[in-house]
Write a protein that holds these residues in place. Structure first.
Motif, mmCIF file in Angstrom:
data_model
loop_
_atom_site.group_PDB
_atom_site.id
_atom_site.type_symbol
_atom_site.label_atom_id
_atom_site.label_comp_id
_atom_site.label_asym_id
_atom_site.label_seq_id
_atom_site.Cartn_x
_atom_site.Cartn_y
_atom_site.Cartn_z
ATOM 1 N N ASP A 269 -62.823 46.082 -6.297
ATOM 2 C CA ASP A 269 -63.394 46.593 -7.402
ATOM 3 C C ASP A 269 -65.058 46.793 -7.865
ATOM 4 O O ASP A 269 -65.452 47.888 -8.807
ATOM 5 N N LEU A 270 -65.229 44.916 -7.793
ATOM 6 C CA LEU A 270 -66.299 45.151 -8.072
ATOM 7 C C LEU A 270 -67.567 45.504 -7.477
ATOM 8 O O LEU A 270 -68.547 46.141 -7.733
ATOM 9 N N ALA A 271 -67.511 45.541 -6.050
ATOM 10 C CA ALA A 271 -68.533 46.140 -5.265
ATOM 11 C C ALA A 271 -68.121 47.753 -5.529
ATOM 12 O O ALA A 271 -69.641 48.239 -5.927
ATOM 13 N N ASN A 278 -71.365 46.683 1.006
ATOM 14 C CA ASN A 278 -71.240 44.527 1.155
ATOM 15 C C ASN A 278 -71.018 43.872 0.717
ATOM 16 O O ASN A 278 -72.249 42.295 1.125
ATOM 17 N N LEU A 279 -69.872 43.424 0.027
ATOM 18 C CA LEU A 279 -70.206 42.390 -0.949
ATOM 19 C C LEU A 279 -69.955 41.411 -0.534
ATOM 20 O O LEU A 279 -69.329 41.202 0.232
ATOM 21 N N SER A 280 -70.186 40.375 -1.299
ATOM 22 C CA SER A 280 -69.582 38.835 -0.407
ATOM 23 C C SER A 280 -69.449 37.887 -1.349
ATOM 24 O O SER A 280 -70.061 37.827 -2.729
ATOM 25 N N TYR A 281 -69.005 36.830 -1.258
ATOM 26 C CA TYR A 281 -68.768 35.117 -2.207
ATOM 27 C C TYR A 281 -70.026 35.310 -2.684
ATOM 28 O O TYR A 281 -70.078 34.892 -3.336
ATOM 29 N N GLU A 282 -71.150 34.962 -1.899
ATOM 30 C CA GLU A 282 -72.820 34.536 -2.493
ATOM 31 C C GLU A 282 -72.848 35.261 -3.638
ATOM 32 O O GLU A 282 -73.676 34.921 -4.680
ATOM 33 N N ASP A 283 -73.096 36.807 -3.209
ATOM 34 C CA ASP A 283 -73.039 37.918 -4.317
ATOM 35 C C ASP A 283 -72.239 37.301 -5.232
ATOM 36 O O ASP A 283 -72.817 37.291 -6.823
ATOM 37 N N VAL A 284 -71.458 37.267 -5.510
ATOM 38 C CA VAL A 284 -69.882 36.727 -6.719
ATOM 39 C C VAL A 284 -70.704 35.550 -7.654
ATOM 40 O O VAL A 284 -71.198 35.569 -8.361
ATOM 41 N N GLU A 285 -71.269 34.783 -6.979
ATOM 42 C CA GLU A 285 -71.714 33.289 -7.283
ATOM 43 C C GLU A 285 -72.675 33.472 -7.912
ATOM 44 O O GLU A 285 -72.941 33.111 -9.156
ATOM 45 N N SER A 286 -73.676 34.027 -7.408
ATOM 46 C CA SER A 286 -75.411 34.295 -7.676
ATOM 47 C C SER A 286 -74.863 35.951 -9.250
ATOM 48 O O SER A 286 -75.611 34.882 -10.175
ATOM 49 N N TRP A 287 -74.317 36.280 -9.646
ATOM 50 C CA TRP A 287 -73.389 36.987 -10.205
ATOM 51 C C TRP A 287 -72.670 36.077 -11.577
ATOM 52 O O TRP A 287 -73.252 36.355 -12.595
ATOM 53 N N LEU A 288 -72.283 34.586 -11.171
ATOM 54 C CA LEU A 288 -71.479 34.181 -12.208
ATOM 55 C C LEU A 288 -72.220 33.718 -12.455
ATOM 56 O O LEU A 288 -72.396 33.055 -13.790
ATOM 57 N N ALA A 289 -73.330 32.373 -12.465
ATOM 58 C CA ALA A 289 -74.974 31.927 -12.125
ATOM 59 C C ALA A 289 -75.115 32.587 -13.753
ATOM 60 O O ALA A 289 -76.353 31.496 -13.935
ATOM 61 N N ALA A 290 -75.458 33.676 -12.915
ATOM 62 C CA ALA A 290 -76.799 35.153 -14.316
ATOM 63 C C ALA A 290 -75.753 35.277 -15.130
ATOM 64 O O ALA A 290 -76.454 35.711 -16.172
ATOM 65 N N LYS A 291 -74.672 35.288 -15.204
ATOM 66 C CA LYS A 291 -73.273 35.487 -16.403
ATOM 67 C C LYS A 291 -73.807 36.966 -16.492
ATOM 68 O O LYS A 291 -73.693 37.500 -17.514
ATOM 69 N N ASP A 292 -74.226 37.359 -15.012
ATOM 70 C CA ASP A 292 -73.546 39.097 -15.047
ATOM 71 C C ASP A 292 -72.843 40.183 -16.195
ATOM 72 O O ASP A 292 -71.455 39.292 -15.871
ATOM 73 N N PRO A 293 -72.663 40.850 -17.443
ATOM 74 C CA PRO A 293 -71.893 41.043 -18.015
ATOM 75 C C PRO A 293 -70.674 42.158 -16.939
ATOM 76 O O PRO A 293 -69.534 41.483 -17.398
ATOM 77 N N ILE A 295 -69.335 41.592 -13.387
ATOM 78 C CA ILE A 295 -68.504 40.216 -13.390
ATOM 79 C C ILE A 295 -67.948 39.881 -14.475
ATOM 80 O O ILE A 295 -66.713 39.543 -14.281
ATOM 81 N N ILE A 296 -69.024 39.327 -15.831
ATOM 82 C CA ILE A 296 -67.861 38.229 -17.022
ATOM 83 C C ILE A 296 -66.933 39.429 -17.148
ATOM 84 O O ILE A 296 -65.367 38.631 -16.915
ATOM 85 N N ARG A 297 -66.868 40.731 -17.616
ATOM 86 C CA ARG A 297 -66.283 41.391 -17.547
ATOM 87 C C ARG A 297 -64.561 41.624 -16.706
ATOM 88 O O ARG A 297 -63.861 41.445 -16.749
ATOM 89 N N LYS A 298 -65.048 41.577 -15.156
ATOM 90 C CA LYS A 298 -63.837 42.022 -14.385
ATOM 91 C C LYS A 298 -63.629 40.679 -14.164
ATOM 92 O O LYS A 298 -62.346 40.512 -13.869
#
Length: 400
Positions: A269-271, A278-293, A295-298
């Protein structure tokens, strides 16, 4: 009147003795007698048999006092190897362990087909390869246990594997015919729960293990034993409906829990939302650190649906320990506290909620442990990986 065969009693005593040798690492005959509650003569006979079979060996413990050095008994861990296999949707993970459960080789092979005959051929090739690598040890490859992401009956047939769309496949018989190796088939969540019990939560008699990667698998241990249900299909909580008439699941129903709280669905769903194939766990981790709106909603939605299912499970089983196996949760600071805050019911009772340390190796590690328990015929298996690193002198015999 029930009569008990002498050989049966001998087998029980043997299992109890091996269990104590494993748990203590090193133990004397005198201490074995006290721990197991058998007289010294019985201990001596059993130990002599185990020494003849080279399942255990003797060593002299360091002793600085006057008198004879005590003779200690230890498991001959390099005289046999167990193969644990996690047969997932897109990968097959192989872990080869010694008789104390310590991994000596790990291999992950991409799986690009769901054709049953092709997968059997791939598995058989790898099992035969590992069998050859273990041939120099006394007992060689003691068995292979395969964790299947689907319903597995008490007859070990794979009744239904949703992600591969397999129905009523006798993987055990087919692989034993191809390899000549003893094969056991288990549900992946059951294997993961067994791993948590054997390696991490040894004193927990009522444990739930929830694997959240490709789906939502629940392994249930009650009163120290795996709870499998009438046919062996207990624990399929990933297909508990949490949204009536919701998203279509591969099982055929709509609104299943794993369509809202599994990592595979979360990442998919996030992709889509991020328009990134080609979404990775590293992408998720960086978006979480940046408080991307986005990913926060998801992830807020992810936590809410996770808590809905957990609340249902807790009310059903009243567990002592709940283990969540999720890479996404490990990335989220304070994940456990966040989940606890969503479990507000005064009815739901449990003792401990924690994240798994075993991660994606849990299924294959549990499979190794099941093979070891079956081979040694011990009533209970407790293994501590922190104590199971091979001494330098033993490393030369390790399979690589």
């Amino acid at each position: 009147m029930v009569t008990v065969d002498g050989s049966y009693i001998k087998q029980i005593n043997r299992g109890l003795i091996l269990q104590q040798i494993i748990e203590h690492g090193m133990i004397s005959r005198a201490d074995l007698s006290k721990k197991v509650g058998l007289n010294k003569a019985t201990i001596s006979v059993q130990v002599a048999d185990l020494l003849d079979e080279e399942l255990i060996y003797e060593m002299h413990q360091e002793h600085h006092n006057v008198g004879r050095r005590p003779v200690m008994l230890s498991l001959n861990r390099q005289n046999g190897f167990a193969l644990g296999i996690d047969l997932d949707h897109k990968n097959i993970t192989y872990i080869l362990s010694d008789l104390l459960g310590y991994p000596v080789h790990t291999e992950i092979i991409p799986l690009e087909t769901s054709n049953y005959e092709t997968v059997v051929e791939l598995l058989a090739t790898q099992i035969i390869k590992f069998q050859a690598q273990c041939s120099d040890s006394r007992y060689g490859l003691i068995g292979a246990v395969i964790g299947v992401h689907g319903t597995v009956g008490k007859n070990e047939k794979a009744f239904f594997v949703p992600q591969h769309q397999w129905r009523d496949k006798d993987l055990k018989v087919d692989l034993e015919k191809e390899t000549g190796v003893s094969v056991l088939i288990e549900n992946n969540a059951n294997a993961s729960a067994f791993a948590e019990k054997v390696f991490k939560s040894q004193d927990s008699e009522n444990l739930l293990s929830i694997s959240m990667y490709s789906g939502m698998g629940l392994g249930i241990i009650m009163e120290g034993e795996l709870l499998k249900g009438y046919n062996g299909f207990a624990g399929e909580m990933g297909h508990m409906i949490v949204v009536p008439d919701g998203k279509l699941c591969t099982c055929g129903n709509k609104g299943c829990w794993e369509m809202y709280a599994s990592e595979a669905r979360f990442l998919q769903d996030l992709a889509t939302l991020k328009n990134k194939s080609n979404l990775s766990y590293e992408d998720v981790e960086s978006w979480l650190a940046a408080k991307d709106p986005v990913i926060i909603r998801k992830i807020d939605e992810f936590f809410e649906f996770l808590a809905i299912g957990l609340n249902n499970i807790i009310n059903l089983y009243n567990p002592e320990t709940i283990v969540l196996n999720s890479q996404v949760l490990k990335m989220y600071p304070g994940a456990i506290d966040r989940i606890k805050s969503l479990l507000k019911s005064s009815v739901s009772q449990y003792r401990e909620l924690k994240l798994s340390d075993l991660g994606k190796d849990a299924c294959a590690m549990g499979a190794c442990a099941l093979a070891i328990k079956s081979f040694l015929k011990v009533p209970e298996l407790r293994l501590d990986l922190s104590k199971n690193h091979l001494p330098a002198d033993d490393c030369a015999g390790t399979i690589i």
